[in-house]
Design a protein around this motif. Sequence first.
Motif, PDB file in Angstrom:
ATOM      1  N   PHE A  37       0.835  -1.203   0.000  1.00 14.22           N
ATOM      2  CA  PHE A  37       0.000   0.000   0.000  1.00 14.22           C
ATOM      3  C   PHE A  37       0.869   1.251   0.000  1.00 14.22           C
ATOM      4  CE2 PHE A  37      -3.138   2.884   2.320  1.00 14.22           C
ATOM      5  CZ  PHE A  37      -3.816   3.210   1.161  1.00 14.22           C
ATOM      6  N   ARG A  38       1.468   1.584   1.145  1.00 16.77           N
ATOM      7  CA  ARG A  38       2.276   2.807   1.186  1.00 16.77           C
ATOM      8  C   ARG A  38       3.707   2.583   0.718  1.00 16.77           C
ATOM      9  NH1 ARG A  38      -0.832   4.070   5.813  1.00 16.77           N
ATOM     10  NH2 ARG A  38      -2.330   5.705   5.266  1.00 16.77           N
ATOM     11  N   SER A  39       4.303   1.473   1.141  1.00 15.09           N
ATOM     12  CA  SER A  39       5.710   1.282   0.740  1.00 15.09           C
ATOM     13  C   SER A  39       5.766   0.542  -0.587  1.00 15.09           C
ATOM     14  CB  SER A  39       6.476   0.533   1.829  1.00 15.09           C
ATOM     15  OG  SER A  39       5.765  -0.591   2.245  1.00 15.09           O
ATOM     16  N   LYS A  40       6.390   1.207  -1.539  1.00 17.29           N
ATOM     17  CA  LYS A  40       6.408   0.667  -2.904  1.00 17.29           C
ATOM     18  C   LYS A  40       7.384  -0.501  -3.018  1.00 17.29           C
ATOM     19  CE  LYS A  40       4.846   4.641  -5.510  1.00 17.29           C
ATOM     20  NZ  LYS A  40       4.312   5.308  -4.307  1.00 17.29           N
ATOM     21  N   LYS A  61     -13.149  -2.528   2.146  1.00 19.41           N
ATOM     22  CA  LYS A  61     -13.795  -3.834   2.006  1.00 19.41           C
ATOM     23  C   LYS A  61     -13.678  -4.406   0.582  1.00 19.41           C
ATOM     24  CE  LYS A  61     -18.438  -5.552   2.189  1.00 19.41           C
ATOM     25  NZ  LYS A  61     -19.825  -5.124   2.392  1.00 19.41           N
ATOM     26  N   ASN A  62     -13.878  -3.580  -0.429  1.00 19.30           N
ATOM     27  CA  ASN A  62     -13.819  -4.079  -1.808  1.00 19.30           C
ATOM     28  C   ASN A  62     -12.413  -4.506  -2.192  1.00 19.30           C
ATOM     29  OD1 ASN A  62     -16.540  -3.541  -2.022  1.00 19.30           O
ATOM     30  ND2 ASN A  62     -16.229  -1.501  -2.899  1.00 19.30           N
ATOM     31  N   ASN A  63     -11.431  -3.714  -1.779  1.00 21.00           N
ATOM     32  CA  ASN A  63     -10.027  -4.093  -2.021  1.00 21.00           C
ATOM     33  C   ASN A  63      -9.712  -5.440  -1.379  1.00 21.00           C
ATOM     34  OD1 ASN A  63      -7.957  -1.058  -2.076  1.00 21.00           O
ATOM     35  ND2 ASN A  63      -9.709  -1.635  -3.295  1.00 21.00           N
ATOM     36  N   VAL A  64     -10.179  -5.619  -0.150  1.00 23.59           N
ATOM     37  CA  VAL A  64      -9.916  -6.865   0.578  1.00 23.59           C
ATOM     38  C   VAL A  64     -10.528  -8.058  -0.160  1.00 23.59           C
ATOM     39  CG1 VAL A  64     -10.411  -8.161   2.702  1.00 23.59           C
ATOM     40  CG2 VAL A  64      -9.608  -5.800   2.842  1.00 23.59           C
ATOM     41  N   ASN A  65     -11.796  -7.928  -0.568  1.00 23.44           N
ATOM     42  CA  ASN A  65     -12.444  -9.048  -1.260  1.00 23.44           C
ATOM     43  C   ASN A  65     -11.754  -9.395  -2.572  1.00 23.44           C
ATOM     44  OD1 ASN A  65     -14.376  -9.711   0.661  1.00 23.44           O
ATOM     45  ND2 ASN A  65     -15.758  -8.097  -0.043  1.00 23.44           N
ATOM     46  N   GLU A  66     -11.291  -8.361  -3.283  1.00 22.16           N
ATOM     47  CA  GLU A  66     -10.583  -8.612  -4.544  1.00 22.16           C
ATOM     48  C   GLU A  66      -9.307  -9.424  -4.322  1.00 22.16           C
ATOM     49  OE1 GLU A  66      -9.924  -4.766  -6.373  1.00 22.16           O
ATOM     50  OE2 GLU A  66     -12.106  -4.411  -6.333  1.00 22.16           O
ATOM     51  N   VAL A  67      -8.538  -9.075  -3.296  1.00 20.88           N
ATOM     52  CA  VAL A  67      -7.253  -9.767  -3.121  1.00 20.88           C
ATOM     53  C   VAL A  67      -7.403 -11.162  -2.502  1.00 20.88           C
ATOM     54  CG1 VAL A  67      -5.877  -7.650  -3.041  1.00 20.88           C
ATOM     55  CG2 VAL A  67      -6.651  -8.665  -0.896  1.00 20.88           C
ATOM     56  N   VAL A  68      -8.447 -11.353  -1.694  1.00 22.78           N
ATOM     57  CA  VAL A  68      -8.613 -12.648  -1.012  1.00 22.78           C
ATOM     58  C   VAL A  68      -9.250 -13.695  -1.928  1.00 22.78           C
ATOM     59  CG1 VAL A  68      -9.826 -13.834   0.894  1.00 22.78           C
ATOM     60  CG2 VAL A  68      -8.662 -11.652   1.316  1.00 22.78           C
ATOM     61  N   SER A  69     -10.091 -13.243  -2.830  1.00 23.38           N
ATOM     62  CA  SER A  69     -10.827 -14.154  -3.710  1.00 23.38           C
ATOM     63  C   SER A  69      -9.900 -15.127  -4.449  1.00 23.38           C
ATOM     64  CB  SER A  69     -11.618 -13.301  -4.713  1.00 23.38           C
ATOM     65  OG  SER A  69     -12.225 -14.144  -5.652  1.00 23.38           O
ATOM     66  N   GLY A  70     -10.201 -16.417  -4.340  1.00 17.65           N
ATOM     67  CA  GLY A  70      -9.443 -17.440  -5.066  1.00 17.65           C
ATOM     68  C   GLY A  70      -8.148 -17.891  -4.409  1.00 17.65           C
ATOM     69  N   LYS A  71      -7.805 -17.337  -3.223  1.00 19.22           N
ATOM     70  CA  LYS A  71      -6.544 -17.718  -2.572  1.00 19.22           C
ATOM     71  C   LYS A  71      -6.760 -18.899  -1.608  1.00 19.22           C
ATOM     72  CE  LYS A  71      -4.702 -14.093  -4.525  1.00 19.22           C
ATOM     73  NZ  LYS A  71      -5.927 -13.542  -5.137  1.00 19.22           N
ATOM     74  N   ASP A  72      -5.698 -19.687  -1.427  1.00 16.90           N
ATOM     75  CA  ASP A  72      -5.751 -20.836  -0.513  1.00 16.90           C
ATOM     76  C   ASP A  72      -5.203 -20.485   0.868  1.00 16.90           C
ATOM     77  OD1 ASP A  72      -6.604 -22.876  -2.480  1.00 16.90           O
ATOM     78  OD2 ASP A  72      -4.688 -22.372  -3.423  1.00 16.90           O
ATOM     79  N   ILE A  73      -4.124 -19.708   0.882  1.00 15.81           N
ATOM     80  CA  ILE A  73      -3.431 -19.402   2.141  1.00 15.81           C
ATOM     81  C   ILE A  73      -3.175 -17.895   2.195  1.00 15.81           C
ATOM     82  CG2 ILE A  73      -1.249 -19.701   3.420  1.00 15.81           C
ATOM     83  CD1 ILE A  73      -1.094 -22.517   2.020  1.00 15.81           C
ATOM     84  N   ILE A  74      -3.476 -17.310   3.347  1.00 14.33           N
ATOM     85  CA  ILE A  74      -3.201 -15.880   3.543  1.00 14.33           C
ATOM     86  C   ILE A  74      -2.179 -15.745   4.670  1.00 14.33           C
ATOM     87  CG2 ILE A  74      -4.181 -13.609   4.131  1.00 14.33           C
ATOM     88  CD1 ILE A  74      -5.754 -14.601   1.817  1.00 14.33           C
ATOM     89  N   ILE A  75      -1.096 -15.029   4.395  1.00 10.58           N
ATOM     90  CA  ILE A  75      -0.131 -14.713   5.448  1.00 10.58           C
ATOM     91  C   ILE A  75      -0.280 -13.226   5.725  1.00 10.58           C
ATOM     92  CG2 ILE A  75       2.301 -14.676   6.082  1.00 10.58           C
ATOM     93  CD1 ILE A  75       2.631 -17.130   4.208  1.00 10.58           C
ATOM     94  N   GLN A  76      -0.841 -12.921   6.886  1.00  8.81           N
ATOM     95  CA  GLN A  76      -1.250 -11.555   7.197  1.00  8.81           C
ATOM     96  C   GLN A  76      -0.123 -10.806   7.904  1.00  8.81           C
ATOM     97  OE1 GLN A  76      -2.149  -8.868   6.985  1.00  8.81           O
ATOM     98  NE2 GLN A  76      -3.337  -7.988   8.611  1.00  8.81           N
ATOM     99  N   ALA A  77       0.747 -10.195   7.078  1.00  5.58           N
ATOM    100  CA  ALA A  77       1.889  -9.455   7.621  1.00  5.58           C
ATOM    101  C   ALA A  77       1.713  -7.949   7.436  1.00  5.58           C
ATOM    102  CB  ALA A  77       3.175  -9.919   6.939  1.00  5.58           C
ATOM    103  N   ALA A  78       0.499  -7.514   7.073  1.00  3.44           N
ATOM    104  CA  ALA A  78       0.257  -6.074   6.895  1.00  3.44           C
ATOM    105  C   ALA A  78      -0.206  -5.490   8.223  1.00  3.44           C
ATOM    106  CB  ALA A  78      -0.829  -5.855   5.837  1.00  3.44           C
ATOM    107  N   LEU A 105     -10.429  -8.706   6.592  1.00  3.85           N
ATOM    108  CA  LEU A 105      -9.701  -9.853   6.034  1.00  3.85           C
ATOM    109  C   LEU A 105     -10.300 -11.180   6.485  1.00  3.85           C
ATOM    110  CD1 LEU A 105      -5.949  -8.794   6.198  1.00  3.85           C
ATOM    111  CD2 LEU A 105      -7.049  -9.854   4.212  1.00  3.85           C
ATOM    112  N   PHE A 106     -10.572 -11.290   7.793  1.00  2.00           N
ATOM    113  CA  PHE A 106     -11.077 -12.572   8.306  1.00  2.00           C
ATOM    114  C   PHE A 106     -12.464 -12.872   7.755  1.00  2.00           C
ATOM    115  CE2 PHE A 106      -8.443 -11.811  12.455  1.00  2.00           C
ATOM    116  CZ  PHE A 106      -7.281 -11.893  11.716  1.00  2.00           C
ATOM    117  N   ARG A 107     -13.286 -11.837   7.633  1.00  2.00           N
ATOM    118  CA  ARG A 107     -14.612 -12.078   7.076  1.00  2.00           C
ATOM    119  C   ARG A 107     -14.498 -12.529   5.619  1.00  2.00           C
ATOM    120  NH1 ARG A 107     -19.366  -7.685   7.096  1.00  2.00           N
ATOM    121  NH2 ARG A 107     -18.260  -6.838   5.298  1.00  2.00           N
TER     122      ARG A 107
END
Length: 331
Positions: A37-40, A61-78, A105-107
Amino acid sequence: KMKKNKVLICGITGFIGRNIAERLIKRNDIQLFGTYFRSKPNKEFIKNKKITLIKADLTNKNNVNEVVSGKDIIIQAAAVTTGAKDVVTRPYIHVTDNAVMNSLLFRSCFENKVKHLVFFSCTTMYPNQNLPVKEEDFNHQIIDKYFGVGWTKVYIEKMCEFYSKISNTKYTVIRHSNIYGPYDKYDLERSHFFGATITKVLKTRDDPPAGEAGKISVWGDGSEKRDLLYVSDLVDFIEVVLRKQKEQFELINLGLGSAYSVKDVINKIIKISGKKIKLEFDTSKPTIKFNLAVNIGKARRKYNWKPKVSLVEGIRRTISWYEENILDEKN
């Protein structure tokens, strides 16, 4: 042909995210995605065909749904993270955005039937005690300076547990001690004490005026103790837990398992750097009086994990990384 797991690292340009990405990119069973997001992202990251980078505001919320859709594993380091200065002077910044981001993210993981999510908590909720703290030593007494950040982490941990009970998503919550190493923050405004000290020591002149040693000033009196874990040991654990976790919800401590005083750590950094530097302590500056070592027995028993990098070796590796990547770029 084997199906690759689609792994999303949230906060891939951050310190922990970046280190995880550099490890996972070497694996052939993973398709890697990362949000920033902020750090390029830097050039080599952008050029790397093995990573799909996505700019996303994870409080949207929309950004979150776009990135999570279709993924198997999320590593939440943000996360919105900074050093002791902000914890003391602007504590609210750690509370709001982090709670919003993780709730969304969790939802989304629930709605998108993600298989596994790894969340990085911290150790600020633990009591100040002399023995290494176990997971069950959290006693709902959080020290004043950590009240906001500590309770926010506890709330997010409980959200992980809640979603693990109502869905098929596995959750891993890692309560890690101070992580250090390559790609950490090294600017003096935002860094933690380790990164700040590396910068101060390595930028102190080797040739001060005749008869003087170079000197650096440290916030506080240096007596508080910290448990420091080299970042590759954290990444090792992530690889293990993704492979081995059976439970729907796992909460686990990670650290070196022993504590060193800030003064001791700084003296080790000075010694390994080979510089002649005098230490001064500035007790007027904000510090957080808190001693901590974490008990890593659970990680050892259940996952056969233990740290491989000693503090001295970790300092060596960090200094040589810093000299190559930060000092060289400046010169």
